[in-house]
Design a protein around this motif. Structure first.
Motif, mmCIF file in Angstrom:
data_model
loop_
_atom_site.group_PDB
_atom_site.id
_atom_site.type_symbol
_atom_site.label_atom_id
_atom_site.label_comp_id
_atom_site.label_asym_id
_atom_site.label_seq_id
_atom_site.Cartn_x
_atom_site.Cartn_y
_atom_site.Cartn_z
ATOM 1 N N ARG A 33 45.788 -52.100 98.968
ATOM 2 C CA ARG A 33 44.927 -53.225 98.615
ATOM 3 C C ARG A 33 43.477 -53.061 99.044
ATOM 4 N NH1 ARG A 33 46.269 -58.228 97.053
ATOM 5 N NH2 ARG A 33 44.676 -59.000 98.461
ATOM 6 N N ALA A 34 43.176 -52.143 99.940
ATOM 7 C CA ALA A 34 41.819 -52.012 100.481
ATOM 8 C C ALA A 34 40.761 -51.770 99.407
ATOM 9 C CB ALA A 34 41.785 -50.918 101.538
ATOM 10 N N PRO A 35 40.945 -50.837 98.455
ATOM 11 C CA PRO A 35 39.902 -50.643 97.439
ATOM 12 C C PRO A 35 39.690 -51.874 96.565
ATOM 13 C CG PRO A 35 41.385 -48.771 97.479
ATOM 14 C CD PRO A 35 41.988 -49.844 98.336
ATOM 15 N N ALA A 36 40.759 -52.590 96.230
ATOM 16 C CA ALA A 36 40.636 -53.780 95.375
ATOM 17 C C ALA A 36 39.858 -54.879 96.091
ATOM 18 C CB ALA A 36 42.022 -54.279 94.989
ATOM 19 N N ARG A 37 40.101 -55.063 97.392
ATOM 20 C CA ARG A 37 39.384 -56.103 98.134
ATOM 21 C C ARG A 37 37.906 -55.781 98.248
ATOM 22 N NH1 ARG A 37 43.245 -56.124 102.690
ATOM 23 N NH2 ARG A 37 41.482 -55.235 103.767
ATOM 24 N N ALA A 38 37.554 -54.511 98.318
ATOM 25 C CA ALA A 38 36.151 -54.117 98.455
ATOM 26 C C ALA A 38 35.440 -54.076 97.106
ATOM 27 C CB ALA A 38 36.061 -52.749 99.128
ATOM 28 N N GLY A 39 36.165 -54.340 96.015
ATOM 29 C CA GLY A 39 35.556 -54.306 94.698
ATOM 30 C C GLY A 39 35.389 -52.902 94.161
ATOM 31 N N LEU A 40 36.129 -51.958 94.700
ATOM 32 C CA LEU A 40 36.042 -50.571 94.273
ATOM 33 C C LEU A 40 37.189 -50.233 93.332
ATOM 34 C CD1 LEU A 40 35.313 -49.001 97.765
ATOM 35 C CD2 LEU A 40 33.676 -49.478 95.953
ATOM 36 N N PRO A 41 37.032 -49.225 92.521
ATOM 37 C CA PRO A 41 38.148 -48.798 91.689
ATOM 38 C C PRO A 41 39.263 -48.234 92.571
ATOM 39 C CG PRO A 41 36.330 -47.265 91.492
ATOM 40 C CD PRO A 41 35.842 -48.432 92.284
ATOM 41 N N SER A 42 40.466 -48.147 92.032
ATOM 42 C CA SER A 42 41.601 -47.696 92.822
ATOM 43 C C SER A 42 41.517 -46.213 93.162
ATOM 44 C CB SER A 42 42.906 -47.990 92.092
ATOM 45 O OG SER A 42 42.913 -47.307 90.859
ATOM 46 N N THR A 43 40.746 -45.456 92.410
ATOM 47 C CA THR A 43 40.536 -44.047 92.749
ATOM 48 C C THR A 43 39.084 -43.856 93.145
ATOM 49 O OG1 THR A 43 40.031 -43.491 90.458
ATOM 50 C CG2 THR A 43 42.313 -43.251 91.153
ATOM 51 N N ALA A 44 38.850 -42.964 94.041
ATOM 52 C CA ALA A 44 37.489 -42.742 94.518
ATOM 53 C C ALA A 44 37.159 -41.256 94.463
ATOM 54 C CB ALA A 44 37.338 -43.258 95.944
ATOM 55 N N LEU A 45 35.963 -40.954 94.070
ATOM 56 C CA LEU A 45 35.464 -39.594 94.056
ATOM 57 C C LEU A 45 34.389 -39.505 95.132
ATOM 58 C CD1 LEU A 45 35.185 -36.760 92.853
ATOM 59 C CD2 LEU A 45 33.528 -37.729 91.244
ATOM 60 N N ILE A 46 34.618 -38.669 96.109
ATOM 61 C CA ILE A 46 33.673 -38.526 97.202
ATOM 62 C C ILE A 46 32.969 -37.198 97.032
ATOM 63 C CG2 ILE A 46 33.404 -38.354 99.693
ATOM 64 C CD1 ILE A 46 35.959 -40.050 99.902
ATOM 65 N N VAL A 47 31.655 -37.269 96.912
ATOM 66 C CA VAL A 47 30.850 -36.065 96.735
ATOM 67 C C VAL A 47 29.945 -35.939 97.946
ATOM 68 C CG1 VAL A 47 29.137 -34.918 95.309
ATOM 69 C CG2 VAL A 47 30.907 -36.323 94.254
ATOM 70 N N GLY A 48 29.986 -34.800 98.573
ATOM 71 C CA GLY A 48 29.138 -34.584 99.734
ATOM 72 C C GLY A 48 28.444 -33.243 99.622
ATOM 73 N N HIS A 49 27.186 -33.231 99.998
ATOM 74 C CA HIS A 49 26.427 -31.998 99.974
ATOM 75 C C HIS A 49 25.461 -32.034 101.148
ATOM 76 C CE1 HIS A 49 24.448 -28.466 98.407
ATOM 77 N NE2 HIS A 49 23.283 -29.074 98.538
ATOM 78 N N ARG A 50 25.569 -31.067 102.021
ATOM 79 C CA ARG A 50 24.692 -31.036 103.179
ATOM 80 C C ARG A 50 23.901 -29.743 103.181
ATOM 81 N NH1 ARG A 50 28.213 -33.546 108.089
ATOM 82 N NH2 ARG A 50 28.941 -35.349 106.942
ATOM 83 N N VAL A 51 22.654 -29.868 103.564
ATOM 84 C CA VAL A 51 21.764 -28.725 103.636
ATOM 85 C C VAL A 51 21.086 -28.751 104.998
ATOM 86 C CG1 VAL A 51 19.722 -27.627 102.635
ATOM 87 C CG2 VAL A 51 21.358 -28.767 101.160
ATOM 88 N N TYR A 52 21.034 -27.624 105.650
ATOM 89 C CA TYR A 52 20.374 -27.533 106.950
ATOM 90 C C TYR A 52 18.874 -27.684 106.754
ATOM 91 C CZ TYR A 52 18.818 -25.677 111.406
ATOM 92 O OH TYR A 52 18.214 -25.521 112.620
ATOM 93 N N GLN A 53 18.299 -28.671 107.432
ATOM 94 C CA GLN A 53 16.870 -28.946 107.282
ATOM 95 C C GLN A 53 16.039 -28.322 108.389
ATOM 96 O OE1 GLN A 53 15.338 -30.659 104.774
ATOM 97 N NE2 GLN A 53 17.304 -30.695 103.741
ATOM 98 N N GLY A 54 16.678 -27.820 109.408
ATOM 99 C CA GLY A 54 15.934 -27.229 110.509
ATOM 100 C C GLY A 54 16.164 -27.997 111.790
ATOM 101 N N SER A 55 15.563 -27.534 112.859
ATOM 102 C CA SER A 55 15.716 -28.211 114.135
ATOM 103 C C SER A 55 14.335 -28.460 114.732
ATOM 104 C CB SER A 55 16.568 -27.368 115.081
ATOM 105 O OG SER A 55 15.936 -26.134 115.310
ATOM 106 N N GLY A 56 14.287 -29.367 115.669
ATOM 107 C CA GLY A 56 13.013 -29.700 116.290
ATOM 108 C C GLY A 56 12.291 -30.788 115.524
#
Length: 83
Positions: A33-56
């Motif tokens: 029931r969690a996705p329905a209560r949050a107003g989200l579709p029952s399936t979720a596509l999670i896309v993540g992309h991380r790029v190292y930006q440097g340090s300091g």
């Protein structure tokens, strides 16, 4: 408690549902029931992309870093002088 030894809510495995089974059923129901209560579709596509930006610090953050350093130095001196 009413003449029973141990926890009053302990259930007999042979006569009724165990508390672990009830917890598992509640967890499954909430998960469905969690996705329905949050107003989200029952399936979720999670896309993540991380790029190292440097340090300091970047050049735009240099004034902030200088301010923090000066503030800490001022506080250190103030405490050292008994303030």
């Amino acid at each position: 408690m009413l003449g029973f030894r141990g926890r009053f809510s302990t259930k007999s495995r042979s006569c009724s549902t165990t508390l672990g089974t009830l917890r598992a059923a509640r967890r499954a129901w909430r998960t469905e029931r969690a996705p329905a209560r949050a107003g989200l579709p029952s399936t979720a596509l999670i896309v993540g992309h991380r790029v190292y930006q440097g340090s300091g610090c970047n050049p735009g953050g240099a004034p902030l870093v200088a301010h923090v350093w000066h503030r800490r130095e001022w506080e250190r001196r103030f405490i050292a002088e008994g303030g």
